[in-house]
Design a protein around this motif. Structure first.
Motif: not given
Ligand SMILES: Nc1ccccc1C(=O)C[C@H](N)C(=O)O
Length: 336
Positions: A212-213, A235-238, A262-263
């Motif tokens: 992404e970077a 990580i939010g979903g995790l 975000p995901a």
């Protein structure tokens, strides 16, 4: 002969800013870059965990390879000692059978992103699955009182030279910045024109963050293939799935929830993404992989493709299986 050089420093701030390099004598050989996991913090998980897989891959592909270290976040308690009793189960798994060579080359080029495996592939005997993470490798006959004492050391009594190591205090974005510095180091020294990036667990997060970077303008070539193994991509979903058990290491690495990235979706990436997940993974369900596949189907650029494949073995042990090396060779032969 291939050569191996370990602990090459790519940064000055911390000894974990280091990498190991396998060099191929072949002209124009590409690169496999491996990024380890360990929840951004486990001091026992280092570039070394990539070695069984890289050595297996390099038997089949005469390319270059690098395994990266990066700075880690604090490990809050002393459950991880500096004594590593982990079984390699390397030889046992060398003998494990592999009966699912079911991908044809044409599937690679196809943009059809259906999960490319059948349920029957999951069937293999329990004896192939390493059951204990802490098998003692020292034969009984050599177990003296001093080896036993050594094996039960805890962090408080580890000899003082280990205390001289600088503490692990990294916090996002240190981990990804280190990975990008490592890639820049390799690109400057060897030119990364043809490379595949592989990340295991939290290393898969880092592999996708790196892509992404680069897509966002970082001055590095894009990898031809991204491989996520037992990966974390959201990580939010995790934390939603696992609750406080996992919130601790996520906050240790990324801070409070408001700061979590975000995901991941590597939006616009035009290469191949291979996501491997094992049914025997005791730390991660299929959810991260399935959700990532769904996102990628929406976000990959023209020519991009996602494949989901079934690996074998527990979270860390899967890296040591011949089955995984064979799967991966199928996707990266001819690329590197
Ligand atoms: N990669 C993970 C994914 C999910 C849950 C845990 C991990 C871990 O690596 C735990 C690590 N061994 C730890 O002690 O922090």
């Amino acid at each position: 002969m291939a050569t191996v050089e370990k602990d090459i420093r790519y940064g000055k701030a911390h000894p974990l800013q280091s990498l190991d390099v396998h060099r191929s004598p072949r002209d124009g050989a590409g690169w496999i870059i491996f990024i380890h996991g360990g929840a951004w913090r486990d001091p026992k998980i280092t570039s070394d965990v990539g070695e069984p897989l890289l050595s297996r891959l390099l038997l089949d592909l005469s390319c270059n390879a690098a395994s990266l270290n990066y700075r880690l976040s604090p490990y809050p308690n002393s459950e991880s000692t500096s004594v590593d009793l982990e079984s390699t189960s390397f030889n046992a798994e060398l003998a494990a059978s592999d009966s699912d060579a079911s991908f044809s080359d044409s599937e690679l080029a196809s943009s059809d992103s259906e999960a490319a495996f059948s349920d029957s592939e999951a069937a293999y005997s329990d004896s192939e699955i390493p059951t204990s993470k802490h098998k003692l490798l020292i034969p009984d006959s050599e177990l003296t009182s001093s080896t036993l004492r050594f094996a039960t050391l805890d962090l408080k009594s580890v000899p003082s030279h280990t205390e001289a190591l600088p503490p692990n205090t990294a916090r996002h974005p240190d981990h990804i910045n280190d990975v990008l510095s490592a890639l820049e180091y390799l690109h400057k020294k060897y030119t990364l024109s043809n490379y595949v990036i592989i990340g295991h667990s939290a290393g898969a997060t880092l592999a996708c963050q790196a892509v992404e970077a680069i897509l966002a303008g970082r001055n590095l070539p894009l990898p031809k293939v991204i491989m996520g193994l037992e990966g974390i991509y959201d990580i939010g979903g995790l934390v939603k799935e696992y609750g406080d058990d996992y919130r601790g290491f996520v906050e240790g690495a990324f801070g409070q929830e408001e700061e979590w990235p975000p995901a991941l979706d590597v939006k616009g990436y035009k290469g191949l993404v291979v996501l491997a997940q094992s049914d025997q993974d005791e730390l991660l369900s299929w959810r991260q992989t399935e959700d990532m596949k769904e996102r990628l189907q929406e976000t990959l650029g023209t020519g991009g493709a996602v494949r989901v494949v079934k690996a074998k073995g527990k979270h860390d042990e899967m890296l040591k299986t011949q089955h995984l090396a064979d799967l991966m060779v199928r996707y990266i032969r001819g690329v590197v």
